[in-house]
Motif scaffolding. Structure first.
Motif, PDB file in Angstrom:
ATOM      1  N   THR A 230       0.828  -1.203   0.000  1.00  0.00           N
ATOM      2  CA  THR A 230       0.000   0.000   0.000  1.00  0.00           C
ATOM      3  C   THR A 230       0.863   1.255   0.000  1.00  0.00           C
ATOM      4  O   THR A 230       0.552   2.234  -0.692  1.00  0.00           O
ATOM      5  CB  THR A 230      -0.941   0.003   1.216  1.00  0.00           C
ATOM      6  OG1 THR A 230      -1.719  -1.194   1.225  1.00  0.00           O
ATOM      7  CG2 THR A 230      -1.887   1.193   1.166  1.00  0.00           C
ATOM      8  N   ILE A 231       1.946   1.235   0.764  1.00  0.00           N
ATOM      9  CA  ILE A 231       2.849   2.391   0.790  1.00  0.00           C
ATOM     10  C   ILE A 231       3.387   2.670  -0.606  1.00  0.00           C
ATOM     11  O   ILE A 231       3.489   3.827  -1.042  1.00  0.00           O
ATOM     12  CB  ILE A 231       3.995   2.144   1.787  1.00  0.00           C
ATOM     13  CG1 ILE A 231       3.460   2.112   3.226  1.00  0.00           C
ATOM     14  CG2 ILE A 231       5.078   3.228   1.655  1.00  0.00           C
ATOM     15  CD1 ILE A 231       4.477   1.678   4.253  1.00  0.00           C
ATOM     16  N   LEU A 232       3.708   1.609  -1.343  1.00  0.00           N
ATOM     17  CA  LEU A 232       4.256   1.758  -2.695  1.00  0.00           C
ATOM     18  C   LEU A 232       3.177   1.823  -3.779  1.00  0.00           C
ATOM     19  O   LEU A 232       3.509   1.912  -4.962  1.00  0.00           O
ATOM     20  CB  LEU A 232       5.193   0.587  -2.998  1.00  0.00           C
ATOM     21  CG  LEU A 232       6.609   0.719  -2.449  1.00  0.00           C
ATOM     22  CD1 LEU A 232       7.338  -0.611  -2.541  1.00  0.00           C
ATOM     23  CD2 LEU A 232       7.391   1.781  -3.185  1.00  0.00           C
ATOM     24  N   ARG A 233       1.918   1.743  -3.370  1.00  0.00           N
ATOM     25  CA  ARG A 233       0.805   1.756  -4.323  1.00  0.00           C
ATOM     26  C   ARG A 233       0.930   0.611  -5.347  1.00  0.00           C
ATOM     27  O   ARG A 233       0.788   0.793  -6.546  1.00  0.00           O
ATOM     28  CB  ARG A 233       0.738   3.097  -5.058  1.00  0.00           C
ATOM     29  CG  ARG A 233       0.403   4.316  -4.218  1.00  0.00           C
ATOM     30  CD  ARG A 233      -1.044   4.743  -4.398  1.00  0.00           C
ATOM     31  NE  ARG A 233      -1.329   5.015  -5.795  1.00  0.00           N
ATOM     32  CZ  ARG A 233      -1.208   6.226  -6.373  1.00  0.00           C
ATOM     33  NH1 ARG A 233      -0.778   7.258  -5.658  1.00  0.00           N
ATOM     34  NH2 ARG A 233      -1.506   6.405  -7.635  1.00  0.00           N
ATOM     35  N   LEU A 234       1.201  -0.595  -4.823  1.00  0.00           N
ATOM     36  CA  LEU A 234       1.359  -1.770  -5.677  1.00  0.00           C
ATOM     37  C   LEU A 234       0.297  -2.835  -5.399  1.00  0.00           C
ATOM     38  O   LEU A 234       0.481  -4.005  -5.730  1.00  0.00           O
ATOM     39  CB  LEU A 234       2.755  -2.379  -5.492  1.00  0.00           C
ATOM     40  CG  LEU A 234       3.924  -1.548  -6.017  1.00  0.00           C
ATOM     41  CD1 LEU A 234       5.254  -2.223  -5.682  1.00  0.00           C
ATOM     42  CD2 LEU A 234       3.810  -1.319  -7.516  1.00  0.00           C
ATOM     43  N   LEU A 235      -0.813  -2.435  -4.801  1.00  0.00           N
ATOM     44  CA  LEU A 235      -1.892  -3.386  -4.567  1.00  0.00           C
ATOM     45  C   LEU A 235      -2.460  -3.872  -5.900  1.00  0.00           C
ATOM     46  O   LEU A 235      -2.451  -3.131  -6.886  1.00  0.00           O
ATOM     47  CB  LEU A 235      -3.008  -2.721  -3.763  1.00  0.00           C
ATOM     48  CG  LEU A 235      -2.705  -2.392  -2.293  1.00  0.00           C
ATOM     49  CD1 LEU A 235      -3.828  -1.548  -1.699  1.00  0.00           C
ATOM     50  CD2 LEU A 235      -2.524  -3.667  -1.487  1.00  0.00           C
ATOM     51  N   PRO A 236      -2.946  -5.111  -5.962  1.00  0.00           N
ATOM     52  CA  PRO A 236      -3.524  -5.614  -7.221  1.00  0.00           C
ATOM     53  C   PRO A 236      -4.703  -4.755  -7.670  1.00  0.00           C
ATOM     54  O   PRO A 236      -5.568  -4.399  -6.866  1.00  0.00           O
ATOM     55  CB  PRO A 236      -3.949  -7.044  -6.866  1.00  0.00           C
ATOM     56  CG  PRO A 236      -3.980  -7.104  -5.375  1.00  0.00           C
ATOM     57  CD  PRO A 236      -2.973  -6.127  -4.898  1.00  0.00           C
ATOM     58  N   GLU A 237      -4.712  -4.436  -8.951  1.00  0.00           N
ATOM     59  CA  GLU A 237      -5.757  -3.568  -9.494  1.00  0.00           C
ATOM     60  C   GLU A 237      -7.134  -4.210  -9.343  1.00  0.00           C
ATOM     61  O   GLU A 237      -7.297  -5.409  -9.485  1.00  0.00           O
ATOM     62  CB  GLU A 237      -5.482  -3.285 -10.973  1.00  0.00           C
ATOM     63  CG  GLU A 237      -4.241  -2.448 -11.221  1.00  0.00           C
ATOM     64  CD  GLU A 237      -4.059  -2.117 -12.691  1.00  0.00           C
ATOM     65  OE1 GLU A 237      -5.031  -2.300 -13.454  1.00  0.00           O
ATOM     66  OE2 GLU A 237      -2.962  -1.684 -13.063  1.00  0.00           O
ATOM     67  N   ARG A 238      -8.119  -3.362  -9.052  1.00  0.00           N
ATOM     68  CA  ARG A 238      -9.539  -3.718  -8.960  1.00  0.00           C
ATOM     69  C   ARG A 238      -9.862  -4.638  -7.785  1.00  0.00           C
ATOM     70  O   ARG A 238     -11.025  -4.819  -7.450  1.00  0.00           O
ATOM     71  CB  ARG A 238     -10.054  -4.363 -10.266  1.00  0.00           C
ATOM     72  CG  ARG A 238     -10.000  -3.433 -11.453  1.00  0.00           C
ATOM     73  CD  ARG A 238     -10.580  -4.102 -12.687  1.00  0.00           C
ATOM     74  NE  ARG A 238      -9.789  -5.251 -13.106  1.00  0.00           N
ATOM     75  CZ  ARG A 238      -8.696  -5.151 -13.867  1.00  0.00           C
ATOM     76  NH1 ARG A 238      -8.281  -3.971 -14.285  1.00  0.00           N
ATOM     77  NH2 ARG A 238      -8.025  -6.227 -14.212  1.00  0.00           N
ATOM     78  N   VAL A 239      -8.862  -5.230  -7.186  1.00  0.00           N
ATOM     79  CA  VAL A 239      -9.093  -6.123  -6.044  1.00  0.00           C
ATOM     80  C   VAL A 239      -8.682  -5.450  -4.735  1.00  0.00           C
ATOM     81  O   VAL A 239      -9.435  -5.446  -3.758  1.00  0.00           O
ATOM     82  CB  VAL A 239      -8.336  -7.456  -6.225  1.00  0.00           C
ATOM     83  CG1 VAL A 239      -8.516  -8.346  -5.001  1.00  0.00           C
ATOM     84  CG2 VAL A 239      -8.812  -8.170  -7.477  1.00  0.00           C
ATOM     85  N   GLY A 240      -7.471  -4.877  -4.703  1.00  0.00           N
ATOM     86  CA  GLY A 240      -6.993  -4.189  -3.516  1.00  0.00           C
ATOM     87  C   GLY A 240      -7.586  -2.790  -3.421  1.00  0.00           C
ATOM     88  O   GLY A 240      -7.441  -1.983  -4.335  1.00  0.00           O
ATOM     89  N   VAL A 241      -8.248  -2.506  -2.295  1.00  0.00           N
ATOM     90  CA  VAL A 241      -8.941  -1.227  -2.118  1.00  0.00           C
ATOM     91  C   VAL A 241      -8.507  -0.593  -0.798  1.00  0.00           C
ATOM     92  O   VAL A 241      -8.564  -1.240   0.253  1.00  0.00           O
ATOM     93  CB  VAL A 241     -10.473  -1.416  -2.107  1.00  0.00           C
ATOM     94  CG1 VAL A 241     -11.181  -0.080  -1.892  1.00  0.00           C
ATOM     95  CG2 VAL A 241     -10.945  -2.077  -3.395  1.00  0.00           C
ATOM     96  N   VAL A 242      -8.067   0.665  -0.872  1.00  0.00           N
ATOM     97  CA  VAL A 242      -7.762   1.418   0.343  1.00  0.00           C
ATOM     98  C   VAL A 242      -9.056   2.052   0.832  1.00  0.00           C
ATOM     99  O   VAL A 242      -9.612   2.947   0.190  1.00  0.00           O
ATOM    100  CB  VAL A 242      -6.698   2.490   0.079  1.00  0.00           C
ATOM    101  CG1 VAL A 242      -6.423   3.290   1.361  1.00  0.00           C
ATOM    102  CG2 VAL A 242      -5.413   1.855  -0.430  1.00  0.00           C
TER     103      VAL A 242
END
Length: 326
Positions: A54-66
């Motif tokens: 999350t810090i690096l903004r590398l969460l999987p697209e469309r699945v990882g949600v902040v």
């Protein structure tokens, strides 16, 4: 006064699919000063790697949600940056050593080419090709790899050497913050000691702040200035290294972690004291204290939402039992 480099405020992250929602990180807050090392420790599935991604903004697209929160780096909220601006910070201002060096390297590119790629992307000093090659040689020497091997491919290196290459890639641009996600998990004990010594020397030489993610309290004791204990997406205890390792009062989960460590000097041959039960299902977390189903001291008040209790100016723990004075 130490200068704050990174501040995470009330961060919550979930993974959403058509079938279920995984609550991976649930309202955590911490800060990191320049040149400081913070250890985040906890069992597999606690949310440590999700925090780093999350810090690096590398969460999987469309699945990882902040869901909520801020990640302030040098006062700037990384979660609000356009992707183009965030790309400029990755590898340059913030780098990460990923968990498995075996899969972190591209098998069809030479290691020299992979290190040079980061330098080319962030070539703010307008180095010539010859200067970039010289920097690759310098970085390889810094991690103990002969520059003559920069034309070799990842499969030609051992696990420990691959980890050194990954460290070289992460430090090539001399970032202000290095996130190391269990950097010694895949290594044997001897190579692990060498890699930790190398990371410590490079951190001190470059004055790089570091977040070290691990489940090994021995690694934390060697490397860290401050420690955060993570369980089921929450930071249940935070403090200095001395607070966590020598303090008299701890969260029951922290006590359980220390009870699971063998003591070589103990001649009584007492058995280890493992933590009973399993981590809770992140799709169906218990009400109140997340550690409630496994805690030997659980009571009715544990079913209520727990708040951080200040045990000292530098030490907090999220357990109502610690409210009473000792």
């Amino acid at each position: 006064m130490a200068e704050t480099l990174l501040e995470v405020k009330d961060l919550a992250v979930k993974y959403k699919t058509d079938l279920e929602t995984v609550f991976a990180v649930n309202g955590i807050s911490f800060s990191l000063n320049k040149g400081e090392t913070l250890g985040i420790v906890g069992e597999t599935g606690a949310g440590k790697t999700t925090t780093a991604l999350t810090i690096l903004r590398l969460l999987p697209e469309r699945v990882g949600v902040v869901g909520k929160g801020q990640v302030l780096f040098e006062g700037e909220d990384l979660l609000a940056l356009p992707e183009h601006d965030m790309m400029k910070k990755r590898g340059d201002k913030i780098s990460m050593i990923f968990q498995d060096p075996m899969t972190s390297l591209n098998p069809v590119h030479t290691i020299g080419g992979q290190i040079a790629e980061a330098l080319r992307l962030h070539n703010e000093k307008n180095r010539t090709r010859e200067q970039l090659e010289a920097r690759v040689d310098e970085v390889l020497e810094m991690v103990g790899i002969p520059p003559s091997r920069k034309g070799d491919y990842p499969h030609q290196f051992s696990g420990g050497m691959k980890q050194r290459v990954v460290i070289a890639m992460a430090l090539a641009c001399e970032p202000d913050l290095l996130i190391a996600d269990e950097p010694t998990t895949a290594l044997d004990v001897t190579i692990q000691a060498q890699v930790l010594l190398l990371m410590r020397e490079l951190r001190d030489r470059l004055q790089t702040a570091m977040i070290l993610i691990t489940h090994d309290l021995g690694v934390v004791a060697q490397m860290c200035d401050r420690v955060a204990v993570m369980y089921a997406g929450e930071l249940v205890e935070k403090g200095t290294l001395a607070d966590i390792f020598t303090g008299a009062r701890h969260h029951p989960y922290t006590q359980g972690l220390f009870g699971s460590i063998p003591k070589l000097e103990d001649e009584s041959k007492t058995l280890l004291h493992p933590i009973d039960g399993l981590m809770p299902d992140p799709t169906d977390l218990p009400e109140g204290c997340r550690f409630l189903p496994r805690c030997p001291h659980a009571c009715e008040k544990c079913k209520e939402k727990q708040e951080d209790i200040a045990l000292s100016p530098t030490h907090t723990a999220r357990c109502h039992m610690l409210e009473r004075k000792v």
